[in-house]
Design an enzyme around this catalytic site. Sequence first.
Site, PDB file in Angstrom:
ATOM      1  CG  ASP A 103      -1.931   1.012   1.297  1.00  0.00           C
ATOM      2  OD1 ASP A 103      -2.311   1.504   0.226  1.00  0.00           O
ATOM      3  OD2 ASP A 103      -2.378   1.352   2.410  1.00  0.00           O
ATOM      4  CD  GLU A 114      -0.275   5.549  -3.752  1.00  0.00           C
ATOM      5  OE1 GLU A 114       0.260   5.831  -2.669  1.00  0.00           O
ATOM      6  OE2 GLU A 114      -1.024   4.589  -3.913  1.00  0.00           O
ATOM      7  CG  ASP A 141      -8.091   4.831   0.781  1.00  0.00           C
ATOM      8  OD1 ASP A 141      -8.057   3.599   0.959  1.00  0.00           O
ATOM      9  OD2 ASP A 141      -7.219   5.611   1.210  1.00  0.00           O
TER      10      ASP A 141
HETATM   11  C1  GLC Z   1      -4.569   3.469   3.024  1.00  0.00           C
HETATM   12  C2  GLC Z   1      -5.172   2.292   2.289  1.00  0.00           C
HETATM   13  C3  GLC Z   1      -6.233   1.645   3.134  1.00  0.00           C
HETATM   14  C4  GLC Z   1      -5.634   1.237   4.468  1.00  0.00           C
HETATM   15  C5  GLC Z   1      -4.988   2.416   5.148  1.00  0.00           C
HETATM   16  C6  GLC Z   1      -4.235   2.025   6.410  1.00  0.00           C
HETATM   17  O1  GLC Z   1      -5.521   4.455   3.181  1.00  0.00           O
HETATM   18  O2  GLC Z   1      -5.684   2.672   1.045  1.00  0.00           O
HETATM   19  O3  GLC Z   1      -6.800   0.559   2.466  1.00  0.00           O
HETATM   20  O4  GLC Z   1      -6.627   0.702   5.272  1.00  0.00           O
HETATM   21  O5  GLC Z   1      -4.069   3.053   4.283  1.00  0.00           O
HETATM   22  O6  GLC Z   1      -3.222   1.130   6.137  1.00  0.00           O
END
Ligand code: GLC
Length: 804
Positions: free
Chosen positions: A416, A419, A490
């Site tokens: 995650d 980017e 998200d």
């Molecule tokens: C980011 C991700 C989300 C996750 C959060 C905490 O916002 O997109 O899916 O729950 O980080 O890790």
Amino acid sequence: METSWFSPLGDVVFVEKTADGALLGVGEEKFRVDVLRPDLLRLKISQAGTFDENPTFAACFQVSGAPPFRLIEDEASITIDTGRVRLLISRRPFGLSAYRSDGSVIFEDQRDEAGGGGYLRLNDSFIVTRRITPHDSIYGLGEKTGHFDRRGRKFILWNTDVLAPNVLQRNHLHEVDTTLTGKSTRFDPYYTSIPFFYHCRADADGAKMAGFFIDNGYKASVDFEKRNTYSFSFSGGQYTEYVFAGPSMSDILAAYTFVTGRMAAPPIWALGHHQCRFHDYTDEGILDIGRAYRERKIPCDVLWLDIGYMNGFRVFTWDSDKFPDVPAMIAQMKADKLRLVTIIDPGVKAESGYSVFDEGRAKNLFCKTEAGQLYVGQVWPGRTVFPDFVRPDVRAWWAELNRRHVESGVAGIWIDMNEPATGDVEPFAMRFDRDASNHAHERYHNQYALLMAMSTHRGVSAANPGLRCFILSRAGFAGIQRYAAQWLGDNVSDWDHLRMSIPMAMAMGISGQPFIGADIPGFSAKPTPELAARWMQYGAMTPFCRCHNEAGERDQYPWSFGPGVEKRSRAALELRYRLLPYIYSAFMRSSETGDPIQRPLVYDFQHDRHARETDDAYLFGDALLVAPVLAPGQTARHVYLPQGTWVDWYTGERHAGGQFITAAAPLDRIPLFARGGRIIPAYATAPSSTMDHYPELLELHFIVPDEDGEFFSQLHEDDGITSGFQSGAFRRTTFCLTRQKDRVRVSARVAGHGFPEFRRRALRLVFHGCSVDRLELQGGEIRVNGGLVEIENHGEGFELSFLV
Ligand code: GLC
């Protein structure tokens, strides 16, 4: 983009035929054409006279020598003719256009009065402008908001953490509408950048498409807003373009995934249901969720842990108060037929004494600034540094960290914030390979997630030799499908976001990434019970099916909205689990062909205008048309059914294609239509998990078409978890169903050596939407009662026929 000071290259000054195509001198630069296949060319323009042979990490193909082509020179132009494509290069000034052998246009430069202007540049930027007609359509570009047809909009390619406050300003995205937030359904740019699109030209006789992949990871602006031209411009890097002649979308996607690779065969459990939440679970807390799934008899394969499992958000650590015995917890999950996926972010807490930081700093593995300091950004743990994934030694180090982490029994990794998200700090001071090449941030920003996925894949595979690998990534670039599935990041629990996810996922599918899904029932905000039910019904019919929600939001488990939603969620997931043999076969096929799984109607029905315009319904695999409910209170909806026969999955009602119908959509079900001619394999009952599920009975659903014809379907069976299928440990049944007047014949041929877990003893044949009362199997007659019959089968082929 302001281009008044951009300038053309000039005239062609020399032409050389090469083994692969041609090399031309153009002004002070060189232009090179490589003929990769008769329908696929690569075009390049040098920078300061030099070619970059590896502009990004997207391409992964090998060709052994160019196919035959002709190079024809005349006074005004040079032509390269492959038999399928004619590339016309004008000499004075330099300009390009390409045509198929039937004369139809693949692309044509937009020329200015002097006859040039298709390609212009200034400093390291370039812009390409081409002709388009007002009625043409554009598809692709991966993860973008808005309509599936990209016409009428401009887009930026710059991987962006859409919900981060002020993210557009921090990324210097002044040219976009900065009043939009990531909650808007028009927000741009998004997490993933894929510089690949289809240009579709249609007339009364049908539609022809060409595809274009610009192999460049720099920030790009793509403009499909104008009536007569479109353009793409990149802020740096080489112009390298793959031109796909088409003319069908599926030809182009097959060729694009030849260039950038295909999804690796996934483990079957990754196609099951996933339960995730941004929440501070303890080991008992997460195990309770697993138990609740089992007690409530709702199918589920995977439990996820978000950043809360770590010690203070330090990657590759566990909070040992909350998780004192990880192997024991995972063993308990296994006993409940569940697997565990954990998150790993790229941001490493900048803190002396934390081993990952200390080791990475000591070995010089983090990104630095131009001056050579560690680049520091701000993500979950506060001050964070970032692995320099551009370097192979850093990827190897990170792979090893993953290997050790996964060895505790973790089944897959969720990557995650890649980017890369840098929070309150601008990303631009982050440079890559600073001590050797000192690359500016812009060169690799869009490829950061791809490189992280590459490294993670290596580590997870090393921990589990012989097993298939599952990784989920938020950001991505062309080629990410080789290493990771993706979700749409998200989103918001509202009807607009549900609707938006359909064209978004379909566009990912035709941009090489078939393994895609949106958070069910939306990440942030509070879904109504109705939305929760509708989203689960839809999510169960998408490639990646995961419940997830934001920290601090109320519970969103299938049972959190009362018995009605629980019942509907269970039914939706049971339908998915019953269909797993079909879904799995679609995935295995996609890993070989690149076919999308959540596929737009245009993919199969390119010549049909309504199919081209449909972006609120799709095919799930090639045999089921799904028309999600997209508004509150809706209990019926319009559905366009393309050519063929479509059978209502629930009622058996038959519909002729080529028309809009009003489909009943009571709260209990999502409109679903099976495609005439297809044979859909399914489990007889929904298992609670895919773990060790090798049943003795398999159903085959026959969707008898109204029209005569020959139709093919496939069932791929193997152990679902190892790579044994690569050496023949599978059974693949190819069905050919032929209808001729009232006689239907089916022949099933089986390939592969089989696999040890295979336990089948019987097939249940189910006839949809027609009454069959007897059939002939291998010459003998059998009676059919109530539309179904069981026959003995241990995986061998068969021939049958019946009258309808
Ligand atoms: C980011 C991700 C989300 C996750 C959060 C905490 O916002 O997109 O899916 O729950 O980080 O890790």
